[in-house]
Design a protein around this motif. Structure first.
Motif, PDB file in Angstrom:
ATOM      1  N   GLY A   1       1.882   5.581 -15.309  1.00 55.95           N
ATOM      2  CA  GLY A   1       1.098   6.704 -15.805  1.00 55.95           C
ATOM      3  C   GLY A   1      -0.127   6.965 -14.955  1.00 55.95           C
ATOM      4  N   GLN A   2      -0.794   5.897 -14.528  1.00 54.11           N
ATOM      5  CA  GLN A   2      -1.958   6.053 -13.664  1.00 54.11           C
ATOM      6  C   GLN A   2      -1.572   6.693 -12.331  1.00 54.11           C
ATOM      7  OE1 GLN A   2      -3.100   1.950 -13.612  1.00 54.11           O
ATOM      8  NE2 GLN A   2      -4.373   2.101 -15.464  1.00 54.11           N
ATOM      9  N   LEU A   3      -0.446   6.256 -11.780  1.00 53.79           N
ATOM     10  CA  LEU A   3       0.019   6.831 -10.511  1.00 53.79           C
ATOM     11  C   LEU A   3       0.438   8.293 -10.686  1.00 53.79           C
ATOM     12  CD1 LEU A   3       2.046   3.793  -9.102  1.00 53.79           C
ATOM     13  CD2 LEU A   3      -0.141   4.674  -8.257  1.00 53.79           C
ATOM     14  N   LEU A   4       1.075   8.600 -11.798  1.00 52.03           N
ATOM     15  CA  LEU A   4       1.458   9.985 -12.074  1.00 52.03           C
ATOM     16  C   LEU A   4       0.220  10.872 -12.194  1.00 52.03           C
ATOM     17  CD1 LEU A   4       4.304   9.332 -14.659  1.00 52.03           C
ATOM     18  CD2 LEU A   4       4.593  10.508 -12.453  1.00 52.03           C
ATOM     19  N   LEU A   5      -0.789  10.369 -12.867  1.00 48.20           N
ATOM     20  CA  LEU A   5      -2.018  11.137 -13.003  1.00 48.20           C
ATOM     21  C   LEU A   5      -2.681  11.322 -11.647  1.00 48.20           C
ATOM     22  CD1 LEU A   5      -3.932  12.536 -14.961  1.00 48.20           C
ATOM     23  CD2 LEU A   5      -5.099  10.342 -15.283  1.00 48.20           C
ATOM     24  N   GLY A   6      -2.698  10.265 -10.847  1.00 47.98           N
ATOM     25  CA  GLY A   6      -3.263  10.354  -9.509  1.00 47.98           C
ATOM     26  C   GLY A   6      -2.492  11.318  -8.618  1.00 47.98           C
TER      27      GLY A   6
ATOM     28  N   GLY B   1       0.797  -1.224   0.000  1.00 48.26           N
ATOM     29  CA  GLY B   1       0.000   0.000   0.000  1.00 48.26           C
ATOM     30  C   GLY B   1       0.828   1.271   0.000  1.00 48.26           C
ATOM     31  N   VAL B   2       1.999   1.216  -0.666  1.00 46.76           N
ATOM     32  CA  VAL B   2       2.867   2.393  -0.737  1.00 46.76           C
ATOM     33  C   VAL B   2       3.074   2.742  -2.214  1.00 46.76           C
ATOM     34  CG1 VAL B   2       4.998   3.435   0.121  1.00 46.76           C
ATOM     35  CG2 VAL B   2       4.059   1.438   1.288  1.00 46.76           C
ATOM     36  N   PRO B   3       2.062   3.350  -2.845  1.00 45.80           N
ATOM     37  CA  PRO B   3       2.171   3.618  -4.284  1.00 45.80           C
ATOM     38  C   PRO B   3       3.291   4.582  -4.658  1.00 45.80           C
ATOM     39  CG  PRO B   3       0.206   4.648  -3.355  1.00 45.80           C
ATOM     40  CD  PRO B   3       0.766   3.764  -2.297  1.00 45.80           C
ATOM     41  N   SER B   4       3.658   5.492  -3.755  1.00 42.96           N
ATOM     42  CA  SER B   4       4.738   6.430  -4.091  1.00 42.96           C
ATOM     43  C   SER B   4       6.061   5.687  -4.280  1.00 42.96           C
ATOM     44  CB  SER B   4       4.877   7.500  -3.010  1.00 42.96           C
ATOM     45  OG  SER B   4       5.139   6.904  -1.747  1.00 42.96           O
TER      46      SER B   4
ATOM     47  N   ASP C   1       0.123  14.877 -11.947  1.00 39.10           N
ATOM     48  CA  ASP C   1       1.132  15.212 -12.941  1.00 39.10           C
ATOM     49  C   ASP C   1       0.686  14.700 -14.311  1.00 39.10           C
ATOM     50  OD1 ASP C   1       3.375  15.817 -14.390  1.00 39.10           O
ATOM     51  OD2 ASP C   1       4.794  14.920 -12.978  1.00 39.10           O
ATOM     52  N   PRO C   2      -0.333  15.350 -14.912  1.00 33.33           N
ATOM     53  CA  PRO C   2      -0.862  14.849 -16.182  1.00 33.33           C
ATOM     54  C   PRO C   2       0.140  14.895 -17.333  1.00 33.33           C
ATOM     55  CG  PRO C   2      -1.831  16.984 -15.652  1.00 33.33           C
ATOM     56  CD  PRO C   2      -1.053  16.543 -14.450  1.00 33.33           C
ATOM     57  N   THR C   3       1.058  15.863 -17.293  1.00 36.22           N
ATOM     58  CA  THR C   3       2.042  15.960 -18.379  1.00 36.22           C
ATOM     59  C   THR C   3       2.923  14.718 -18.422  1.00 36.22           C
ATOM     60  OG1 THR C   3       2.045  18.363 -18.227  1.00 36.22           O
ATOM     61  CG2 THR C   3       3.918  17.335 -19.334  1.00 36.22           C
ATOM     62  N   ALA C   4       3.441  14.320 -17.260  1.00 35.66           N
ATOM     63  CA  ALA C   4       4.287  13.119 -17.194  1.00 35.66           C
ATOM     64  C   ALA C   4       3.466  11.873 -17.512  1.00 35.66           C
ATOM     65  CB  ALA C   4       4.929  12.999 -15.820  1.00 35.66           C
ATOM     66  N   ALA C   5       2.212  11.846 -17.045  1.00 35.43           N
ATOM     67  CA  ALA C   5       1.343  10.693 -17.324  1.00 35.43           C
ATOM     68  C   ALA C   5       1.126  10.538 -18.822  1.00 35.43           C
ATOM     69  CB  ALA C   5       0.010  10.859 -16.599  1.00 35.43           C
ATOM     70  N   GLU C   6       0.934  11.655 -19.518  1.00 33.66           N
ATOM     71  CA  GLU C   6       0.719  11.587 -20.964  1.00 33.66           C
ATOM     72  C   GLU C   6       1.973  11.113 -21.682  1.00 33.66           C
ATOM     73  OE1 GLU C   6      -0.900  14.210 -24.751  1.00 33.66           O
ATOM     74  OE2 GLU C   6      -1.266  14.896 -22.705  1.00 33.66           O
ATOM     75  N   GLU C   7       3.132  11.581 -21.247  1.00 30.74           N
ATOM     76  CA  GLU C   7       4.381  11.140 -21.868  1.00 30.74           C
ATOM     77  C   GLU C   7       4.541   9.623 -21.750  1.00 30.74           C
ATOM     78  OE1 GLU C   7       7.519  13.316 -20.040  1.00 30.74           O
ATOM     79  OE2 GLU C   7       6.926  15.241 -20.928  1.00 30.74           O
ATOM     80  N   VAL C   8       4.228   9.101 -20.561  1.00 28.58           N
ATOM     81  CA  VAL C   8       4.361   7.660 -20.340  1.00 28.58           C
ATOM     82  C   VAL C   8       3.349   6.900 -21.195  1.00 28.58           C
ATOM     83  CG1 VAL C   8       4.068   5.833 -18.629  1.00 28.58           C
ATOM     84  CG2 VAL C   8       5.361   7.877 -18.037  1.00 28.58           C
ATOM     85  N   ALA C   9       2.100   7.403 -21.238  1.00 31.12           N
ATOM     86  CA  ALA C   9       1.071   6.734 -22.035  1.00 31.12           C
ATOM     87  C   ALA C   9       1.471   6.683 -23.510  1.00 31.12           C
ATOM     88  CB  ALA C   9      -0.268   7.454 -21.877  1.00 31.12           C
ATOM     89  N   ARG C  10       2.049   7.757 -24.001  1.00 32.21           N
ATOM     90  CA  ARG C  10       2.455   7.774 -25.413  1.00 32.21           C
ATOM     91  C   ARG C  10       3.626   6.825 -25.661  1.00 32.21           C
ATOM     92  NH1 ARG C  10      -0.690  10.868 -28.156  1.00 32.21           N
ATOM     93  NH2 ARG C  10      -1.729  12.657 -27.202  1.00 32.21           N
ATOM     94  N   ARG C  11       4.495   6.673 -24.686  1.00 33.38           N
ATOM     95  CA  ARG C  11       5.572   5.678 -24.819  1.00 33.38           C
ATOM     96  C   ARG C  11       4.993   4.281 -24.940  1.00 33.38           C
ATOM     97  NH1 ARG C  11      10.487   5.122 -20.801  1.00 33.38           N
ATOM     98  NH2 ARG C  11      11.070   3.523 -22.307  1.00 33.38           N
TER      99      ARG C  11
END
Length: 201
Positions: A117-122, A68-71, A125-135
């Motif tokens: 990406g899901q954790l970044l969005l949560g 339970g430590v998503p970070s 940090d949508p910018t980083a999440a989008e970069e990961v999703a596009r990768r």
């Protein structure tokens, strides 16, 4: 059979010279061990293989998720993603023996990157999440969770038109594949339908 044996001997000799250029000719190698049935690379602090480190980060991320430590999991996911540079053995010509490992490695990257990406969005940090999703989509254009993540990014930034376009693209992709949308994608459909449209959306 004799030709194959000779080719293997030449290749192993070349590998040993690359790994241990200081080793005198004829002296048994340390990093590359051979016996009658196997060739083994001796790894440790003196020699690490990026695929092994990648796997360790994913194992640590899985433990952090279970705890339970998503970070902490995110840190390990991102470290693993930094190590992924494309298909395993992509520069090895005609290597059918690599296919299974290559597919496994690619699949693990797709799952880990999508979760990152899901954790970044949560984390906001949508910018980083989008970069990961596009990768992920570059690696696997049919990865539904990555397309859904892009929809989530657009919603998080308040861009409903982009969210609708991305969702339509995802649904069209699934229809082409003859696959029903996942529960997560259906929730996005319902969310977009339920939210009042903004002017121009």
């Amino acid at each position: 059979e004799r030709q194959s044996g000779n080719n293997l001997a030449v290749t192993l000799n070349h590998a040993q010279r690359l790994l241990e250029p200081w080793r005198p000719p004829g002296e048994p190698g340390y990093l590359l061990r051979l016996d009658r049935h196997a060739v083994r690379l001796v790894t440790g602090e003196h020699l690490q293989v990026d695929v092994d480190v990648f796997d360790r980060h994913l194992a640590d991320a899985a433990r952090a998720e279970d705890d339970g430590v998503p970070s902490t999991a995110l840190t390990d996911y991102l470290a693993a993603l930094d190590l992924y540079r494309g298909d395993l053995g992509a520069d090895v010509p005609d290597a059918p023996w690599l296919v299974q490992d290559r597919e496994r490695h690619r699949s693990r990257f797709v799952v880990a990157a999508t979760r990152a990406g899901q954790l970044l969005l949560g984390r906001g940090d949508p910018t980083a999440a989008e970069e990961v999703a596009r990768r992920v989509i570059d690696v696997d254009p049919q990865a539904e969770p990555a397309h859904a993540l892009l929809v989530g990014v657009a919603l998080a930034t308040g861009d409903r038109p982009a969210a609708r376009r991305r969702l339509d693209r995802c649904l069209a992709l699934l229809a082409d594949l003859g696959v029903a949308p996942s529960e997560a994608t259906r929730r996005l459909v319902n969310r977009l339908r339920a939210e009042p449209a903004q002017p121009g959306a």
